[in-house]
Design a protein around this motif. Sequence first.
Motif, short mmCIF file in Angstrom:
data_model
loop_
_atom_site.label_atom_id
_atom_site.label_comp_id
_atom_site.label_asym_id
_atom_site.label_seq_id
_atom_site.Cartn_x
_atom_site.Cartn_y
_atom_site.Cartn_z
N GLU B 160 0.82 -1.21 0.00
CA GLU B 160 0.00 0.00 0.00
C GLU B 160 0.85 1.27 0.00
OE1 GLU B 160 -0.51 -2.56 1.85
OE2 GLU B 160 -2.46 -3.31 1.16
N PHE B 161 2.13 1.15 0.37
CA PHE B 161 2.99 2.34 0.43
C PHE B 161 3.88 2.50 -0.79
CE2 PHE B 161 2.63 1.89 5.25
CZ PHE B 161 1.61 2.81 5.28
N LYS B 166 -2.46 2.41 -6.38
CA LYS B 166 -3.33 3.56 -6.60
C LYS B 166 -4.55 3.48 -5.68
CE LYS B 166 -1.87 5.11 -10.98
NZ LYS B 166 -0.66 4.31 -10.85
N LEU B 167 -4.77 4.57 -4.94
CA LEU B 167 -5.91 4.59 -4.02
C LEU B 167 -7.18 4.92 -4.81
CD1 LEU B 167 -6.32 4.23 -0.98
CD2 LEU B 167 -6.31 6.71 -0.79
N ILE B 177 -2.97 10.05 -6.53
CA ILE B 177 -3.09 9.59 -5.15
C ILE B 177 -2.56 8.17 -5.08
CG2 ILE B 177 -4.67 9.30 -3.21
CD1 ILE B 177 -4.47 12.15 -4.24
N ASN B 178 -1.27 8.04 -4.88
CA ASN B 178 -0.67 6.69 -4.91
C ASN B 178 -0.06 6.33 -3.56
OD1 ASN B 178 1.53 8.27 -4.78
ND2 ASN B 178 2.31 7.76 -6.81
N GLY B 179 0.63 5.21 -3.54
CA GLY B 179 1.20 4.73 -2.28
C GLY B 179 2.25 5.66 -1.72
N LEU B 182 0.54 8.20 0.30
CA LEU B 182 0.13 7.62 1.59
C LEU B 182 1.31 7.55 2.53
CD1 LEU B 182 -2.25 4.63 0.86
CD2 LEU B 182 -2.79 6.90 1.73
N LEU B 183 2.44 7.09 1.99
CA LEU B 183 3.63 6.95 2.81
C LEU B 183 4.07 8.32 3.35
CD1 LEU B 183 5.81 5.18 3.92
CD2 LEU B 183 7.06 5.38 1.79
N TYR B 184 3.97 9.34 2.48
CA TYR B 184 4.36 10.67 2.95
C TYR B 184 3.48 11.08 4.12
CZ TYR B 184 5.12 15.59 3.39
OH TYR B 184 5.41 16.82 3.93
N TYR B 185 2.17 10.80 4.00
CA TYR B 185 1.31 11.22 5.10
C TYR B 185 1.53 10.39 6.36
CZ TYR B 185 -0.75 14.97 2.63
OH TYR B 185 -0.90 16.17 2.00
N LEU B 186 1.93 9.15 6.18
CA LEU B 186 2.32 8.36 7.36
C LEU B 186 3.49 9.05 8.06
CD1 LEU B 186 2.18 5.59 8.98
CD2 LEU B 186 4.11 4.92 7.56
#
Lengths: 342, 353
Positions: B160-161, B166-167, B177-179, B182-186
């Motif tokens: 997922e990261f 793709k979300l 909006i890709n993994g 997501l990783l950046y927001y984590l």
Amino acid sequence: MSDTTIKPRIERVPATEQLVQKLPVLLVPVLALAGLLAIGNPSTWLTLTVAGLAMGMMIFIMASGLTVVFGLMDVINFGHGAFVTVGAFVGFTVLAWLAGWTASPSVLLNLSALLVAILAAMLITGGLGYAFERVIVKPVYGEHLKQILVTMGGLIVAQQMIHVVWGPDEMHLSRPEALQGSIVLGDAAIEKYRLVAVAIGLALFLAMRHILKNTKIGLLVRAGVENGEMVEALGYRVRRLFLIVFMTGSALAGLGGVMWGLYQETITAHMGSEIMVLVFIVVIIGGLGSVEGCFIGALLVGLLANYTAFLAPKVALISTIALMVAVLMWRPQGLYPVVKAK
Amino acid sequence: MLIKLLSGDTPRSGLLAVLLLVILISLAFAPFLFPGTRSLETAAKICIFIVLVASYDLLLGYAGIVSFAHTMFFGIGAYGTALALSTTGPTYGSMIWGTAAGAIVAAVFALAIGLFSLRVKAIFFAMVTLAIASAFAVLVSQLSWLTGGEDGLNYSIPREFKPAFKLVDEKIFDVRINGKLLLYYLVFFASLILFLTMLRIVNSPFGRTLKAVRDNAFRAEAIGYRVVWYRTTATVLSAVMAALAGSLLAIWLRYTGPATTLSMEIMIDILLMVVIGGMGTLYGAVIGATIFILAQTYLQNLMGVAAEATSAIPLVSTLVAPERWLLWLGVLFILSVYFFPSGIVGRLRAGRT
């Protein structure tokens, strides 16, 4: 009136306690003996021991300036490594200029080239020490935290300036003709340069001991270490003494740099900070501020590093840390702690 | 609510508040505001370093302890996660237990170092930690069967990261909006939470006692505080925070090696960031890390222009060559220790009145 005079009473330290205080002197022979038992082969042991002593002497040259500066001025100079590097670069440059002298088979010419290189390096690093003390250290006497930060900043600037002056590449240089190769003693081959390093280190140690113990300057330095204000009150300018000591310490770092550089035959802008780890370990083991402790610590580190490099190469650097931990467990302030009156 | 989130430690300066807000907003919307891989890398690095530098400030600024072993803890965290991911595969489970293991090992190391050597003078502690950290770095590069030696470890992270995931299919504001996003927001939210936690710690009674110990250890001991206990706890807390920052770096880079986590250069960078931003205030870590990393990434281009312009003058052009940016930062560092001992943040706060 009675004519009895008042005599000072000097308390005698019991013999056993004196022995315990002097005990660290025995560490070097004990370690050498342990090395002999572990290695087994006497000629290998001899080669390693001379190598260890040479390495120890060179580290001592670099560490002695640092420890005296700390003892007298209560200043720790994290930029000391920069002086080592500058010394090495100056020495290499001078030796490169004197290529005619170093390549000639004449021993006298070889040694005088080395001497000129060493003098130039010491002169330049001594001058650098003057500038460093005036500009960087002077405003922060008595504040350890700021000293660490500021001298660290000085180290960064000095390292970058080395890049500016000498460029980013490492320098290679062979030793003068007479110092190449080795002498064969029985089965053991001993590099000539290591013998020179041992001689210079030993001479320096004896000279420092003599100056500190038997001369007026040494007396003032020791008194300044114990109680600077009192020496000031007696009419001596302690600040000027500080400056001279700092310059001497820097010049010694330069000397150490030339010698270490010739030992490795390759120098980089980072060599100073790399060797500083060993220098700090030695200074800690010796007890901050003590020349004798520093000497013993340097020999211990040199011997142990060479023995472990032969017996178990992977643990060589860890072994010096282990030595430091062991010494601190035994004597938390180092082998010969300098007791300050402050 | 906001005050409570900041633990009552408001910026206390208009300009500082604006600066912090700009940094927060820029980081929060970095993928949308500054498209491009390089700027996203920079933003993530800033987030991670804010946590790392703040954790060092906990030690240096609040407890007055100079340690050179901070990158060691950073490295322990990174290697913990890296080893877990590379040995047990790219699952969330291994990510979590690797991170936890790294933090625990860092805490144990810090406890040992603290109990062993915090009783001595500041200078002594600085030298001991320097020696230990360099030994650790050598150890890591020697044990290549475990750590990959100088080459480090490459590993995979949960699917997922990864950028390929793709979300949603459409782009939002022209951004995929890709993994990776997501990783950046984590990384961003983890950093934010860790930072707020540290803000909570330094503004607690514990934090105030630390300052008392820093300012006058003798007096603090006299009124009944166990100085060594407080210093050791501060060391352990900052080590755990540094280890967590290391784990974030390991997940973000998908690579862990001595150069990115353990080198002396990183230690010096951290020191520069803390002092330039301002010691003894966590906001200083935010400002210091942001300025430093931006300078590291973009100042070199600027200096390249300057070097071009002065190429006719021999010495000056070498002094402003792009590789020499650290020289100027070193000078700035020395000047700031003398003239702005409280750094940018202290300066801004003092100028408020």
